[in-house]
Design a protein around this motif. Structure first.
Motif, PDB file in Angstrom:
ATOM      1  N   GLY A   1       6.739  68.437 -95.200  1.00 19.60           N
ATOM      2  CA  GLY A   1       5.355  69.015 -94.860  1.00 19.60           C
ATOM      3  C   GLY A   1       5.205  70.454 -95.053  1.00 19.60           C
ATOM      4  N   SER A   2       6.063  71.428 -94.894  1.00 20.67           N
ATOM      5  CA  SER A   2       5.963  72.773 -95.120  1.00 20.67           C
ATOM      6  C   SER A   2       5.107  73.119 -96.474  1.00 20.67           C
ATOM      7  N   SER A   3       5.564  72.476 -97.665  1.00 20.40           N
ATOM      8  CA  SER A   3       5.042  72.779 -98.654  1.00 20.40           C
ATOM      9  C   SER A   3       3.415  72.395 -98.809  1.00 20.40           C
ATOM     10  N   VAL A   4       3.095  71.357 -98.232  1.00 19.51           N
ATOM     11  CA  VAL A   4       1.712  70.833 -97.928  1.00 19.51           C
ATOM     12  C   VAL A   4       1.107  71.880 -97.059  1.00 19.51           C
ATOM     13  N   MET A   5       1.513  72.593 -96.356  1.00 19.25           N
ATOM     14  CA  MET A   5       0.714  73.606 -95.510  1.00 19.25           C
ATOM     15  C   MET A   5       0.532  74.871 -96.438  1.00 19.25           C
TER      16      MET A   5
ATOM     17  N   LEU B   1      -2.833  78.437 -99.406  1.00 22.57           N
ATOM     18  CA  LEU B   1      -3.050  79.164-100.701  1.00 22.57           C
ATOM     19  C   LEU B   1      -4.214  78.607-101.289  1.00 22.57           C
ATOM     20  N   ALA B   2      -4.878  77.568-101.223  1.00 25.39           N
ATOM     21  CA  ALA B   2      -6.136  76.970-101.506  1.00 25.39           C
ATOM     22  C   ALA B   2      -7.209  77.607-100.882  1.00 25.39           C
TER      23      ALA B   2
ATOM     24  N   VAL C   1       0.568  86.408-106.327  1.00 29.83           N
ATOM     25  CA  VAL C   1      -0.193  85.702-107.083  1.00 29.83           C
ATOM     26  C   VAL C   1      -1.669  85.894-107.011  1.00 29.83           C
ATOM     27  N   GLU C   2      -2.169  86.172-105.876  1.00 22.62           N
ATOM     28  CA  GLU C   2      -3.471  86.320-105.317  1.00 22.62           C
ATOM     29  C   GLU C   2      -3.947  87.595-106.318  1.00 22.62           C
TER      30      GLU C   2
END
Length: 102
Positions: A21-25, A30-31, A90-91
Motif C-alpha cells: 500500500g505504501s507504494s500506491v501512496m 508523485l503523480a 526526478v522532478e
C-alpha cells in the motif's frame, strides 16, 4: 548504466513488491507532483513492469528484480516512501531538463 534526459520522461513506473500500500501512496503523491509536466505515473508489481518503461522507481531492495524485467530502463531505488531525495531528483530532471542515471 542507463541514462534518460528529463525531457524524454513521459511516464514513471513505481514498482512494488506484492501490492504494498505504501507504494500506491508514493505513486499518487508523485503523480500530483508531476502533473504540471504532463508526466504519467503508473504503479505495478516489480515482476510486471511494462515493456515501454523508461524510468522505474522502487525500493532499494527491489532494484535487482526490477532490472530483470526492465533491463533497458533507468531504475532508481529509494529507501523512504516519504521525502526520499530520489523523488526530488526526478522532478528536477523533468522540470530543468537534467539527466538521470542508474
Amino acid at each position: 548504466m542507463s541514462t534518460i534526459h528529463g525531457s524524454d520522461i513521459k511516464k514513471v513506473v513505481i514498482a512494488c513488491d506484492a501490492g504494498m500500500g505504501s507504494s500506491v501512496m508514493v505513486a499518487a503523491q508523485l503523480a500530483k507532483r508531476l502533473k504540471p509536466y504532463r508526466v504519467k505515473v503508473e504503479h505495478t508489481p516489480v515482476n510486471e513492469i511494462p515493456d515501454d518503461a523508461k524510468l522505474v522507481l522502487c525500493q532499494d531492495f527491489l532494484v535487482a528484480s526490477a532490472r530483470k524485467g526492465a533491463a533497458d530502463a533507468v531504475i532508481l531505488g529509494f529507501q523512504s516512501f516519504l521525502g526520499d531525495p530520489v523523488f526530488d531528483q526526478v522532478e528536477a530532471a523533468i522540470r530543468d531538463g537534467g539527466h538521470l542515471a542508474d
